[in-house]
Write a protein that holds these residues in place. Structure first.
Motif, short mmCIF file in Angstrom:
data_model
loop_
_atom_site.label_atom_id
_atom_site.label_comp_id
_atom_site.label_asym_id
_atom_site.label_seq_id
_atom_site.Cartn_x
_atom_site.Cartn_y
_atom_site.Cartn_z
N ILE A 195 8.69 -10.87 -63.18
CA ILE A 195 8.59 -11.06 -61.59
C ILE A 195 9.03 -12.03 -61.06
O ILE A 195 9.96 -12.07 -60.17
CB ILE A 195 7.12 -10.62 -61.33
CG1 ILE A 195 6.44 -9.41 -61.72
CG2 ILE A 195 7.04 -10.92 -59.77
CD1 ILE A 195 5.26 -9.14 -61.29
N ARG A 196 8.90 -13.19 -61.80
CA ARG A 196 9.37 -14.58 -61.22
C ARG A 196 10.87 -14.83 -61.44
O ARG A 196 11.47 -15.58 -60.65
CB ARG A 196 8.64 -15.74 -61.88
CG ARG A 196 7.21 -15.76 -61.26
CD ARG A 196 6.38 -16.84 -62.11
NE ARG A 196 5.12 -17.13 -61.41
CZ ARG A 196 4.26 -17.80 -61.86
NH1 ARG A 196 4.41 -18.50 -62.91
NH2 ARG A 196 2.96 -17.68 -61.34
N SER A 197 11.21 -14.30 -62.74
CA SER A 197 12.69 -14.30 -62.92
C SER A 197 13.74 -13.28 -62.39
O SER A 197 14.79 -13.51 -62.33
CB SER A 197 12.74 -14.41 -64.50
OG SER A 197 12.07 -15.18 -65.27
N LYS A 236 13.76 -10.74 -59.32
CA LYS A 236 13.06 -10.56 -57.79
C LYS A 236 12.87 -9.10 -57.46
O LYS A 236 11.81 -8.48 -56.93
CB LYS A 236 13.66 -11.23 -56.82
CG LYS A 236 13.73 -12.85 -57.10
CD LYS A 236 12.32 -13.53 -57.17
CE LYS A 236 12.52 -15.01 -57.38
NZ LYS A 236 11.18 -15.61 -57.61
N LYS A 237 13.69 -8.36 -57.99
CA LYS A 237 13.64 -6.87 -57.64
C LYS A 237 13.50 -5.90 -58.64
O LYS A 237 13.62 -4.73 -58.68
CB LYS A 237 15.07 -6.73 -56.93
CG LYS A 237 15.46 -7.32 -55.58
CD LYS A 237 16.67 -7.04 -54.91
CE LYS A 237 17.14 -7.64 -53.65
NZ LYS A 237 18.21 -7.21 -53.12
#
Length: 255
Positions: free
Chosen positions: A116-118, A120-121
Motif C-alpha cells: 500500500i505504501r509503495s 498508491k493505486k
C-alpha cells in the motif's frame, strides 16, 4: 500498461503487462528472505516502479483463509469464519469469480503495508482466492484434478471436479517427508487414487527439485501446469520457464 505484483514471506514477483499487445514484457523476482528492509530498498530503486501504469494489481499470501458459500455468507460474521480475535486481526473478503462463494482471509498486515505504501493505486487480493479461481479456470471439463502451488515451505492445494470447486487447504512443512504426509493425506481424505488422479503443479521452484522427484514415486499423472495460451510472452526466458509465475498469470485471468 499494467503492473502485476505477488508478495509472499520470502519473495516478491512483478511483471509489466502490455494491454495493447496482450503480452508480458517482463517478469522479475526479488528474493528477500523475510528481510523486509531489503525488499523496501529494492522497490525504491527499481526503475519499473517509477513509471505510470493504467492499473496495478497485487496478491499477498495469507496464512489464514476459508471459503464460504454465497448462500451462507454474512459479512457480520467474518471474524467467526476465521475464529479470529477482533483486536488482533482485520479479516476481509472477496467474491470468487468462477465459483459461487466468498474467500474470507486475514492478510499479513506487514506485507500489506509494504504494498500500500509503495504502490498508491494498487488493488490487492488474497493469493488463496486467486489460486482457487485460477485452478477452476485452468481445469478440464469432465475431469477430476488436483492443483498444487508449492513454495519453499508452504503449499496450497485445491480439488476441482468437472470444473466444480470441491476442496481447498494450505499447509506449512519443514521437510519433504512432512510435505508428502500432508499431501497424500489430502488425497486419502478426498478418496482419490494417487495412481489415477491428475496432479497439476504450480511452482517457482525448479523442476529438478527433490520434492518433485519424491512426489513422482507416489503420483503417476503429475504435470507442471503450462502458462495460459491466450497471452503473448515477449521475453524468451518467460517463454522457456512457462510453468512458473502462475501467481502473476492468474491475476489477469481472475480479474
Amino acid at each position: 500498461m499494467k503492473l502485476l505484483l505477488d508478495l509472499n514471506l520470502n519473495s516478491f514477483t512483478y511483471s509489466v503487462f502490455n494491454t495493447k499487445r496482450n503480452s508480458f514484457e517482463k517478469i522479475k523476482v526479488i528474493q528477500f528472505g523475510k528481510n523486509t528492509d531489503y525488499l523496501k530498498k529494492e522497490i525504491e530503486k527499481t526503475e519499473d516502479f517509477k513509471k505510470d501504469y493504467n492499473q496495478i494489481l497485487g496478491t499477498i499470501h495469507c496464512s489464514k483463509s476459508t471459503f464460504i458459500p454465497t448462500s451462507l455468507f454474512d459479512k457480520k460474521y467474518i471474524h467467526d469464519y476465521l475464529n479470529s480475535d477482533k483486536k488482533l486481526n482485520s479479516p476481509t473478503y472477496i467474491q470468487q469469480k468462477f465459483t459461487d462463494c466468498y474467500c474470507v482471509y486475514s492478510p499479513n498486515q506487514s506485507l500489506e503495508k509494504i504494498l500500500i505504501r509503495s504502490f498508491k493505486k494498487i488493488q490487492i487480493k488474497a493469493f488463496n482466492a486467486i489460486f482457487v479461481d485460477y485452478s477452476i479456470h485452468m481445469s478440464k471439463q469432465g475431469e477430476k484434478e488436483i492443483f498444487v502451488y508449492i513454495n519453499n515451505n508452504i503449499f496450497h492445494v485445491t480439488y476441482v471436479k468437472k470444473k466444480k470447486f470441491i476442496f481447498y487447504n494450505e499447509f506449512e512443512f519443514n521437510n519433504h517427508t512432512e510435505f508428502l504426509y500432508f499431501f497424500m493425506n489430502c488425497l486419502n481424505i478426498l478418496e482419490l487414487d494417487p495412481v489415477n488422479v491428475k496432479i497439476n503443479i504450480m511452482t517457482d521452484l525448479d523442476k529438478s527439485n527433490t520434492i518433485f522427484q519424491k512426489l513422482k514415486k507416489y503420483i503417476k499423472n503429475l504435470y507442471f501446469l503450462k502458462k495460459p495460451n491466450q497471452f503473448l510472452y515477449e521475453n524468451e526466458k518467460i517463454e522457456y520457464m512457462g510453468y512458473k509465475h502462475h501467481s502473476i498469470f492468474g491475476q489477469l485471468i481472475c480479474e
